[in-house]
Design an enzyme around this catalytic site. Structure first.
Site, PDB file in Angstrom:
ATOM      1  N   ASP A  12      38.743  74.614  11.058  1.00  0.00           N
ATOM      2  CA  ASP A  12      39.470  74.759  10.637  1.00  0.00           C
ATOM      3  C   ASP A  12      41.298  75.842  10.504  1.00  0.00           C
ATOM      4  O   ASP A  12      41.448  76.097   9.919  1.00  0.00           O
ATOM      5  CB  ASP A  12      39.492  74.442   9.046  1.00  0.00           C
ATOM      6  CG  ASP A  12      38.995  73.080   8.440  1.00  0.00           C
ATOM      7  OD1 ASP A  12      39.025  71.797   9.283  1.00  0.00           O
ATOM      8  OD2 ASP A  12      38.538  73.438   7.443  1.00  0.00           O
ATOM      9  N   GLY A  14      42.425  76.470  13.419  1.00  0.00           N
ATOM     10  CA  GLY A  14      43.584  75.666  14.472  1.00  0.00           C
ATOM     11  C   GLY A  14      43.245  75.777  15.621  1.00  0.00           C
ATOM     12  O   GLY A  14      43.711  75.360  16.263  1.00  0.00           O
ATOM     13  N   GLY A  39      37.414  67.206  12.220  1.00  0.00           N
ATOM     14  CA  GLY A  39      38.429  66.982  12.442  1.00  0.00           C
ATOM     15  C   GLY A  39      39.597  67.925  13.515  1.00  0.00           C
ATOM     16  O   GLY A  39      39.544  69.508  12.838  1.00  0.00           O
ATOM     17  N   HIS A  40      39.732  68.104  14.691  1.00  0.00           N
ATOM     18  CA  HIS A  40      41.747  68.849  14.999  1.00  0.00           C
ATOM     19  C   HIS A  40      42.733  68.607  14.242  1.00  0.00           C
ATOM     20  O   HIS A  40      43.007  66.771  14.551  1.00  0.00           O
ATOM     21  CB  HIS A  40      41.324  68.985  16.590  1.00  0.00           C
ATOM     22  CG  HIS A  40      40.121  70.039  16.967  1.00  0.00           C
ATOM     23  ND1 HIS A  40      39.678  70.677  16.332  1.00  0.00           N
ATOM     24  CD2 HIS A  40      39.140  68.962  17.640  1.00  0.00           C
ATOM     25  CE1 HIS A  40      38.626  71.217  16.687  1.00  0.00           C
ATOM     26  NE2 HIS A  40      38.229  70.459  17.961  1.00  0.00           N
ATOM     27  N   THR A 301      38.593  65.042   8.321  1.00  0.00           N
ATOM     28  CA  THR A 301      38.135  63.795   8.594  1.00  0.00           C
ATOM     29  C   THR A 301      38.107  63.379   7.117  1.00  0.00           C
ATOM     30  O   THR A 301      38.320  62.127   6.761  1.00  0.00           O
ATOM     31  CB  THR A 301      36.607  64.115   8.599  1.00  0.00           C
ATOM     32  OG1 THR A 301      36.723  64.547  10.178  1.00  0.00           O
ATOM     33  CG2 THR A 301      35.651  63.460   9.013  1.00  0.00           C
ATOM     34  N   ARG A 306      40.157  72.067   0.719  1.00  0.00           N
ATOM     35  CA  ARG A 306      39.407  73.169   1.298  1.00  0.00           C
ATOM     36  C   ARG A 306      39.804  74.069   0.594  1.00  0.00           C
ATOM     37  O   ARG A 306      39.927  74.179  -0.532  1.00  0.00           O
ATOM     38  CB  ARG A 306      39.664  73.584   2.302  1.00  0.00           C
ATOM     39  CG  ARG A 306      40.097  72.690   3.716  1.00  0.00           C
ATOM     40  CD  ARG A 306      40.504  72.933   4.734  1.00  0.00           C
ATOM     41  NE  ARG A 306      40.257  72.052   6.114  1.00  0.00           N
ATOM     42  CZ  ARG A 306      41.773  72.271   7.148  1.00  0.00           C
ATOM     43  NH1 ARG A 306      42.307  72.417   6.859  1.00  0.00           N
ATOM     44  NH2 ARG A 306      40.995  70.762   7.877  1.00  0.00           N
ATOM     45  N   ASP A 334      52.041  81.832   9.351  1.00  0.00           N
ATOM     46  CA  ASP A 334      54.048  82.255   9.217  1.00  0.00           C
ATOM     47  C   ASP A 334      53.524  81.802   7.702  1.00  0.00           C
ATOM     48  O   ASP A 334      54.265  81.844   6.644  1.00  0.00           O
ATOM     49  CB  ASP A 334      54.121  80.739   9.555  1.00  0.00           C
ATOM     50  CG  ASP A 334      53.530  79.453  10.103  1.00  0.00           C
ATOM     51  OD1 ASP A 334      52.416  79.591  10.838  1.00  0.00           O
ATOM     52  OD2 ASP A 334      54.278  78.579   9.811  1.00  0.00           O
TER      53      ASP A 334
HETATM   54  P1  GDP Z   1      40.674  72.968  13.579  1.00  0.00           P
HETATM   55  O1  GDP Z   1      39.930  72.155  13.441  1.00  0.00           O
HETATM   56  O2  GDP Z   1      40.002  74.501  13.815  1.00  0.00           O
HETATM   57  O3  GDP Z   1      42.143  72.779  15.346  1.00  0.00           O
HETATM   58  O4  GDP Z   1      42.062  73.487  12.717  1.00  0.00           O
HETATM   59  P2  GDP Z   1      42.586  72.069  11.914  1.00  0.00           P
HETATM   60  O5  GDP Z   1      43.225  70.871  12.441  1.00  0.00           O
HETATM   61  O6  GDP Z   1      41.094  71.467  10.537  1.00  0.00           O
HETATM   62  O7  GDP Z   1      43.604  73.165  10.331  1.00  0.00           O
HETATM   63  C1  GDP Z   1      44.371  73.248  11.150  1.00  0.00           C
HETATM   64  C2  GDP Z   1      45.869  73.138  10.311  1.00  0.00           C
HETATM   65  O8  GDP Z   1      46.635  73.749  11.050  1.00  0.00           O
HETATM   66  C3  GDP Z   1      46.002  71.758  11.007  1.00  0.00           C
HETATM   67  O9  GDP Z   1      47.015  71.205   9.909  1.00  0.00           O
HETATM   68  C4  GDP Z   1      47.228  72.243  12.442  1.00  0.00           C
HETATM   69  O10 GDP Z   1      48.536  71.193  12.340  1.00  0.00           O
HETATM   70  C5  GDP Z   1      47.414  73.450  11.611  1.00  0.00           C
HETATM   71  N1  GDP Z   1      48.668  74.647  12.089  1.00  0.00           N
HETATM   72  C6  GDP Z   1      47.436  75.371  13.130  1.00  0.00           C
HETATM   73  N2  GDP Z   1      47.875  76.137  13.679  1.00  0.00           N
HETATM   74  C7  GDP Z   1      49.520  76.289  13.024  1.00  0.00           C
HETATM   75  C8  GDP Z   1      50.079  77.765  12.824  1.00  0.00           C
HETATM   76  O11 GDP Z   1      50.075  78.565  13.327  1.00  0.00           O
HETATM   77  N3  GDP Z   1      50.577  77.716  11.117  1.00  0.00           N
HETATM   78  C9  GDP Z   1      50.853  76.243  10.071  1.00  0.00           C
HETATM   79  N4  GDP Z   1      51.399  76.047   9.457  1.00  0.00           N
HETATM   80  N5  GDP Z   1      50.347  75.243  10.788  1.00  0.00           N
HETATM   81  C10 GDP Z   1      49.360  75.678  11.680  1.00  0.00           C
END
Ligand code: GDP
Length: 428
Positions: A12, A14, A39-40, A301, A306, A334
């Site tokens: 998770d 990003g 999930g992403h 998912t 978390r 951010d």
């Molecule tokens: P992954 O499994 O590593 O791809 O991560 P996830 O998708 O589960 O979690 C990342 C979450 O952070 C998602 O909701 C993204 O849209 C969000 N996200 C990713 N990069 C950034 C960021 O730089 N800032 C913010 N605020 N949200 C982000």
């Protein structure tokens, strides 16, 4: 040339966003391990999507998306995901599925749930996607490889053998309904029909692509600390989360992986059980969870909240080291803009001694965090495009962490969107 996008921590971080962003310049994006258990979340001009099985490159029409042999292939989930995105207006993506990938069966999901039930309070916090039973069967050599769907006689014999074995467990260990040979055989024939249009020898496809100089992206799932060998065993996943495994799970030469972009989040979050040294609780955690990610830190998912914590330099240094990091993508920076002060975990105290080396699980469980407090920047940094334009304390936070982990932070993500990115010495 091959690049890998992988996680430094518990997942998770990003990765989806970074892969989606880098996919713009890529020809091929590959999932090489894991399954639909994580999930992403990706936000782009088509909307907001949670992908579990599809590679994050499916939103571009110039890319080929590959499900590599190392993946736990959940065929109905894959087909459903393709339907979901196309219904939302995304053009039909070009998808290839390895003929050597193995199939997550309905009984894998059942066994996953039954085992969690049997373990009761001592469970692993599985997402019940069948991943652990799937990989156990793969390495016990009783899994179904996609290629086997195309040989009806062999398939039938194998089904009979497997049913015999599984039913012993179902009857005597779990006391659950037994599997019927004919039903299981029909399940597999159904899978054959669904997957046939996508199946090919993806490894040969990739070798040819490499000869033609194509840009290839390997997309990892979860992160180093969930790796079965190098993570917090046994609170890990069942396939390797390391970039090195990309060579195996995609079927490419290891020396082709030239760039390893390890994604690190500016604070910590984890799902499932296991030691989490910099974890925070109560209102402090609730606030970070609420503000975190995009719309809160809840599982893509499962929707589960978390577990939250401050940035952990010990875990992240180790996480980057085991990935073989060439670049760190530092994400979700951010979100920290609301804090007056930002605690960072810079060491672990174990049996009265402070270390910055990540230990084995039995010692990790005894570790207490050594914290350092950095000043916050109290400013919204979304929309900033140049590193120099970030507030001074924000840059100091980035530089402090870069120093502690010992790997260059070359990408900074300051928002969930594709363009919310700051390039800093990034090559590629
Ligand atoms: P992954 O499994 O590593 O791809 O991560 P996830 O998708 O589960 O979690 C990342 C979450 O952070 C998602 O909701 C993204 O849209 C969000 N996200 C990713 N990069 C950034 C960021 O730089 N800032 C913010 N605020 N949200 C982000």
């Amino acid at each position: 040339m091959v690049k890998a996008v992988v996680g430094a921590n518990w997942g998770d971080e990003g990765k989806g966003k970074i892969t989606d962003m880098l996919a713009k310049k890529a020809d091929i994006i590959i999932r090489f391990q894991g399954g639909a258990n994580a999930g992403h979340t990706i936000i782009n001009n088509y909307g907001k999507f949670a992908l579990h099985t599809l590679p994050s490159g499916v939103f571009y029409d110039h890319t080929t998306s590959i499900i590599g042999n190392g993946v736990a292939l959940d065929i109905p989930r894959l087909i459903q995901e393709i339907q979901d995105i196309t219904m939302d207006g995304v053009p039909q993506p070009k998808i290839l599925v390895s003929d050597r990938a193995q199939i997550v069966m309905s009984y894998h999901k059942n066994f996953d749930a039954y085992e969690e039930e049997r373990l009761g309070g001592k469970s692993f916090g599985s997402t019940k996607s069948g991943i652990a039973p799937f990989y156990a069967d793969k390495y016990s050599k009783i899994g179904f490889q996609v290629s086997e769907l195309f040989d009806a006689k062999r398939l039938r014999t194998k089904v009979e053998n497997i049913v015999e074995q599984k039913n012993v467990l179902l009857e005597h260990l779990y006391h659950k309904p037994l599997i019927d040979v004919e039903e299981l055989y029909q399940e597999l024939l159904g899978y054959k029909e669904l997957i046939e249009p996508y199946v090919c020898d993806t490894s040969s496809f990739l070798h040819d692509a490499l000869k033609e100089g194509k840009e290839i992206l390997l997309e990892g799932q979860l992160g180093t600390l969930k790796d079965p060998d190098h993570g917090i065993y046994p609170m890990v996943t069942s396939s390797s989360t390391l970039a090195a495994y990309g060579a195996i799970g995609a079927g490419i030469p290891p020396y082709e992986i030239k760039q390893i972009i390890t994604v690190c989040k500016a604070y910590s979050s984890a799902v499932g059980a296991g030691a989490f040294v910099s974890e925070i609780f109560g209102e402090e955690a609730d606030e970070l969870r609420r503000r975190g990610g995009d719309g809160g830190e809840f599982g893509a998912t499962t929707g589960r909240p978390r577990r939250m914590g401050w940035f952990d330099c010990v875990a992240s240094k180790y996480g980057c080291k085991l990935q073989g990091t060439t670049d760190v993508a530092f994400t979700v920076l951010d979100v920290l803009g609301y804090l007056d002060e930002i605690p960072v975990c810079v060491g672990y105290e174990i049996d009265g001694e402070v270390t910055t080396d990540f230990p084995v699980t039995s010692l990790l469980e005894k570790a207490k965090p050594v914290m350092k407090i950095l000043p916050g920047w109290k400013q919204d940094i979304r929309g900033i495009k140049k590193y120099e334009d970030l507030p001074e304390n924000c840059r100091k936070y980035v530089e402090f962490i870069e120093q502690e982990i010992g790997y260059p932070i070359t990408l900074i993500s300051n928002g969930p969107g594709r363009d919310d990115i700051i390039y800093r010495k990034f090559n590629g």
